[in-house]
Scaffold this active site. Structure first.
Site, PDB file in Angstrom:
ATOM      1  N   ASP A  63       0.830  -1.201   0.000  1.00 38.47           N
ATOM      2  CA  ASP A  63       0.000   0.000   0.000  1.00 38.47           C
ATOM      3  C   ASP A  63       0.869   1.258   0.000  1.00 38.47           C
ATOM      4  O   ASP A  63       0.366   2.375  -0.093  1.00 38.47           O
ATOM      5  CB  ASP A  63      -0.996   0.006   1.153  1.00 38.47           C
ATOM      6  CG  ASP A  63      -0.345  -0.094   2.524  1.00 38.47           C
ATOM      7  OD1 ASP A  63       0.903  -0.156   2.599  1.00 38.47           O
ATOM      8  OD2 ASP A  63      -1.084  -0.107   3.529  1.00 38.47           O
ATOM      9  N   SER A  64       2.182   1.070   0.045  1.00 40.87           N
ATOM     10  CA  SER A  64       3.116   2.170  -0.189  1.00 40.87           C
ATOM     11  C   SER A  64       2.907   2.790  -1.561  1.00 40.87           C
ATOM     12  O   SER A  64       3.389   3.901  -1.822  1.00 40.87           O
ATOM     13  CB  SER A  64       4.561   1.683  -0.059  1.00 40.87           C
ATOM     14  OG  SER A  64       4.770   0.505  -0.835  1.00 40.87           O
ATOM     15  N   ASP A 102      -0.946  -6.105  -0.042  1.00 45.14           N
ATOM     16  CA  ASP A 102      -1.346  -5.456   1.206  1.00 45.14           C
ATOM     17  C   ASP A 102      -2.855  -5.256   1.254  1.00 45.14           C
ATOM     18  O   ASP A 102      -3.477  -4.843   0.261  1.00 45.14           O
ATOM     19  CB  ASP A 102      -0.695  -4.072   1.312  1.00 45.14           C
ATOM     20  CG  ASP A 102       0.615  -4.110   2.063  1.00 45.14           C
ATOM     21  OD1 ASP A 102       0.874  -5.090   2.778  1.00 45.14           O
ATOM     22  OD2 ASP A 102       1.392  -3.148   1.936  1.00 45.14           O
ATOM     23  N   LYS A 132      -1.296  -9.404   2.989  1.00 44.22           N
ATOM     24  CA  LYS A 132      -0.538  -8.964   4.157  1.00 44.22           C
ATOM     25  C   LYS A 132      -1.376  -7.966   4.940  1.00 44.22           C
ATOM     26  O   LYS A 132      -2.030  -7.112   4.348  1.00 44.22           O
ATOM     27  CB  LYS A 132       0.789  -8.311   3.752  1.00 44.22           C
ATOM     28  CG  LYS A 132       1.630  -7.836   4.959  1.00 44.22           C
ATOM     29  CD  LYS A 132       3.027  -7.408   4.552  1.00 44.22           C
ATOM     30  CE  LYS A 132       3.042  -6.051   3.911  1.00 44.22           C
ATOM     31  NZ  LYS A 132       2.666  -4.973   4.883  1.00 44.22           N
ATOM     32  N   GLU A 134      -1.386  -5.537   8.777  1.00 47.43           N
ATOM     33  CA  GLU A 134      -0.584  -4.994   9.866  1.00 47.43           C
ATOM     34  C   GLU A 134      -1.249  -5.248  11.204  1.00 47.43           C
ATOM     35  O   GLU A 134      -2.470  -5.361  11.298  1.00 47.43           O
ATOM     36  CB  GLU A 134      -0.390  -3.482   9.667  1.00 47.43           C
ATOM     37  CG  GLU A 134       0.373  -3.123   8.409  1.00 47.43           C
ATOM     38  CD  GLU A 134       0.558  -1.624   8.264  1.00 47.43           C
ATOM     39  OE1 GLU A 134       0.206  -0.863   9.200  1.00 47.43           O
ATOM     40  OE2 GLU A 134       1.070  -1.192   7.210  1.00 47.43           O
ATOM     41  N   GLU A 201       9.307  -4.337  10.706  1.00 52.13           N
ATOM     42  CA  GLU A 201       9.722  -3.041  10.176  1.00 52.13           C
ATOM     43  C   GLU A 201      10.102  -2.053  11.263  1.00 52.13           C
ATOM     44  O   GLU A 201       9.431  -1.933  12.281  1.00 52.13           O
ATOM     45  CB  GLU A 201       8.601  -2.414   9.341  1.00 52.13           C
ATOM     46  CG  GLU A 201       8.974  -1.041   8.787  1.00 52.13           C
ATOM     47  CD  GLU A 201       7.982  -0.457   7.810  1.00 52.13           C
ATOM     48  OE1 GLU A 201       8.216   0.655   7.310  1.00 52.13           O
ATOM     49  OE2 GLU A 201       6.958  -1.125   7.539  1.00 52.13           O
TER      50      GLU A 201
END
Length: 286
Positions: A63-64, A102, A132, A134, A201
């Site tokens: 999602d960056s 993501d 993925k 978080e 991270e």
């Protein structure tokens, strides 16, 4: 309707298409725990995927892309539809790496059921192998819910960019004993819930080492430690396309300078009427 389809190599600029390789699988990635370090880079487009795929074990449609592609201030505004479009492109451009997508902010936190709906949408639309998400202990039940229903999940602990508003910035995490203990506990909870791998991270190095030793699944570091089971970087950072990058980024190329130089040469030749030349124009038929 699914956005996956076969690339027409006769008309697409993204040619030549490399000979298909046998794509790695999620179980194969999991078996790499403690073995040769895993290589992961982000990819958002067909062409980038084609260039990176032969060298990577995993391609992350991160999602960056909100910041890298769309110029957004953070990853928070990214939508499922954005992830699906770019994820499908990366799957079309790759033959070897496991493609992980993501799950964007707001698409999975409310409940495991909501997370499953979002994950199913992404996997159906793209053909990717895994998602993925978080979060730590709070997301463990969701990781378990997805894994038990056939959705491979990569976890993400430590600095979690989707929580930037809560964290107050992108600084390294785990500088206090309490925070360090919480991050290790988060990683263990996600691993125990069935994550096949996890990104670690932006943590102080001892935490990354402790997590790697504690969990059964591979750890993939970014701003963590070379002792992790693999590494990931944003490809555009690694290629030197941005002037400002986090301290944990190593620039392996200087693509921004090359692009600037090429554009300057192009502009000069256009203004001097040296481009297009005889080789780039079509002659009239006799």
């Amino acid at each position: 309707m699914s956005t996956t389809y076969t690339l027409d190599t006769a008309t697409s600029r993204a040619t030549p298409t490399p000979a298909p390789l046998k794509r790695l699988t999620v179980p194969a990635i999991r078996r790499q725990k403690g073995g040769t370090p895993l290589v992961m880079l982000t990819a958002y487009t067909v062409r980038t995927a084609q260039l990176l795929d032969p060298h990577c074990d995993l391609l992350l449609v991160g999602d960056s892309l909100g910041q890298v592609i769309y110029g957004l201030p953070s990853t928070v505004p990214v939508t499922l539809e954005m992830m699906a479009a770019h994820g499908a492109a990366v799957v079309r451009g790759s033959y070897h790496a496991v493609v992980v997508i993501d799950m964007p902010f707001g698409s999975y936190e409310a409940s495991p059921e909501r997370a499953f709906e979002s994950a199913a949408f992404l996997l159906k639309q793209t053909g990717a192998a895994a998602v993925k998400l978080e979060g730590g202990e709070a997301m463990a039940s969701t990781v378990r819910f997805l894994s038990e229903r056939g959705v491979p999940v990569m976890g993400h602990v430590g600095l979690t960019p989707q929580a930037v508003n809560m964290l107050g910035g992108y600084g390294a995490r785990g500088r206090t004993e309490a925070e360090a203990d919480k991050i290790v506990a988060d990683a263990q909870a996600i691993a125990d819930a069935g994550a096949f791998a996890m990104v670690v991270e932006g943590v102080v190095e001892p935490i990354a080492v402790a997590i790697t030793r504690a969990v059964a699944c591979p750890t993939i570091g970014i701003g963590a430690s070379a002792q992790c089971d693999g590494q990931v970087l944003v490809a555009e950072d690694m290629l030197g396309l941005f002037e400002r990058t986090p301290r944990f980024v190593k620039r392996f190329a200087a693509m921004a300078e090359l692009m600037g130089e090429a554009a300057a040469t192009y502009a000069a030749e256009v203004r001097e009427r040296r481009f297009p030349g005889p080789e780039q124009v079509y002659a009239a038929k006799p």
